[in-house]
Design an enzyme around this catalytic site. Sequence first.
Site, PDB file in Angstrom:
ATOM      1  N   HIS A 101       1.029  -1.162  -0.159  1.00 29.08           N
ATOM      2  CA  HIS A 101       0.125   0.130   0.009  1.00 29.08           C
ATOM      3  C   HIS A 101       0.941   1.105  -0.006  1.00 29.08           C
ATOM      4  CE1 HIS A 101       0.638  -0.072   4.539  1.00 29.08           C
ATOM      5  NE2 HIS A 101       0.542   1.274   4.333  1.00 29.08           N
ATOM      6  N   ASP A 147       0.260  -7.666   1.536  1.00 28.85           N
ATOM      7  CA  ASP A 147       0.689  -6.323   1.580  1.00 28.85           C
ATOM      8  C   ASP A 147       2.199  -6.172   1.584  1.00 28.85           C
ATOM      9  OD1 ASP A 147       0.339  -3.515   1.505  1.00 28.85           O
ATOM     10  OD2 ASP A 147       0.244  -3.469   3.874  1.00 28.85           O
ATOM     11  N   SER A 158       5.119   2.970   7.625  1.00 30.62           N
ATOM     12  CA  SER A 158       4.686   1.579   7.111  1.00 30.62           C
ATOM     13  C   SER A 158       5.789   1.046   6.111  1.00 30.62           C
ATOM     14  CB  SER A 158       3.456   1.824   6.324  1.00 30.62           C
ATOM     15  OG  SER A 158       2.271   1.751   7.047  1.00 30.62           O
TER      16      SER A 158
END
Length: 483
Positions: A202, A232, A325
Site C-alpha cells: 500500500h 501487503d 509502514s
Amino acid sequence: MYENNYPNNTYHYDTSHTENESSRMDNFGGGGYGQTGSMGGVPVRKTPEPQKSFGTGKKIAVALCCGLFFGVFAGMGFFAVTTAGNILGERISGKNQIKVIETPDTQQSEKMEESPESVSVMAEEGQENDIAQTQTSSYYTTVTDVTEVVKAVMPSVVSINNRYVERMSFFGQEYSSEARSAGSGFIVGQNDTELLLVSNQHVVAQAEELTVQFVDGTQAEAQIKGADIDKDLAVIAVQLSDISSDTMYAIAIAKLGDSDSLIVGEPAIAIGNALGYGQSVTTGVVSALNRAIPTSDGELPDVTASDVEINTFIQTDAAINPGNSGGALLNMQGEVIGINSNKIGGSAVEGMGYAIPISDVKPIIENLMSKETRLKVAEDQRGYLGITGVDVYSDYSELYNVPQGVYVSSVIEGGAADRAGITRGYIITALNDEEIDSMAELKEELSYFAAGDTVELTVMKMMYEGYEEDVISVTLGKQSTMR
C-alpha cells in the site's frame, strides 16, 4: 612409732648396711630417734632415674601436627553447620523469593569480579564485539540504550515517497488528481543491475513516480518489481547506475532474523519515515505474537466476509505512525523480525502497532525479488482497454453468485476491448495471470504496457449454465482513440 607405715616415696633404714654406710648416712642427716627406735636414722629418698627429653624440633613438629589435626576437624564441623543452615534457609525462604535467571552477561560479570585484572582486557575486547554481543544484557532487561543497534541498521533503511494519481468516478465521469504519500522500506539484496528493497504494497500502490531516499540523503527513482496484495508486500528496485559510489559505500543490506523464535516481552525497535519527516526510532516490546487480523483495502474490514485474508502479525507497543509502514521492526541483535504496517489499526488504537512476521514472508520476498522489473510507461504512451468497469465486492459476489473482479459496465465502440470481442457483462478477473480484484488494480497493471502491446485478459462470461472462464488476447489502443 610408724611401725613400717612408710610413705611410698621413702625407704626405711636397712641394718644390713655396713658401718661405713651407716656413718655416711649419719653424716648426711645426723641424729635420729635412738638406736632402738623404729627409724635408725634420717629417711633417704631414692633418686629417680633421669627421663629422656625430646628436642626442640620434635616438640614443634608435634605441636604443628596437633594443630593441623584440630583445624581439619574444626573446618569440617563449620562446613557441616553452614551447609545445614543454608539448606534450612532455602526451604524457609524459597517460597517468597523470585528465581533470578542468569544470562550470559551475569556470568561475564561474575568472571570480571573474580579477576579484577581482566576487566580492562574484557572492556577492550567488548569494543570489537558485534551488536549481538554488546546488547545481550538488554535483551532480557529494559531497553535503555539502542544506539549501537540503530547505528548499524540505519544504513539499510530508506524513505519512500510516492507520487500517484488519485482517480474517482462520478456518474460515469472519471476525475483524477495528483497526490503524494510517504512510507518506508529497507534494503534486502542486490543483483547485477539493481538494488532491491522491501516495503508494504500500500506504500507503493498506484505510483506514478517512486523516489527512494538513502541514509546519506541522496535520492533515486525506483520501480515496482513485484507485489503481493494479500500479504501487503512489495519489492521495488533501484538501478545501480542511478546510485553514486559514495552512496553505495554508505548503505548496507539488512539482516533478516527469525520471527518464529520471538518471546513476548522482549525488546523491539521500529525505524521508519514517520509522518514523512525522515527516519526516526521508537522502542518498545513484543506485546503479542500470532495476532490474527483480517486485512484488505480497508483498515479493519468485516471479518465475516469470505474473501478477507486472515493474516497473523507481531503486536508491539513501539510507536508505528503513518510513514512507518514498510519500515523495519528489529530485535536487539539488529535483525529484521517484522515489516511495520500502520495500515492495521491506524488511529483507532493507541500503543498497539503491528508488523508482518519476517519468517512468514521470506519465501514471498525471494519470489518477488526474482521477478523481472517492469518500468511504467509514460502516460501519453500508455495502452488502454476502452471500457468502464465496476468493482464486484465480496458481498455482491456472495449475494448474486458472481465472480469477484471488474464488471464491464460499458465498452467504447472501436476500442481495444470492442475489437477483441469483450462485451458488457463480462467480469475481468486477471491480466497476464495477475489477479485483478478492482478497477484500481486493473489500471495499475495496464500502466506498465504501451499502446500496441498485447495482453491476456482472463474473463468470466455469463452462460446459460452459469459463468464460464475464457482467456482473450487484447491489443491495447491509445487514449485518444478511446474518446
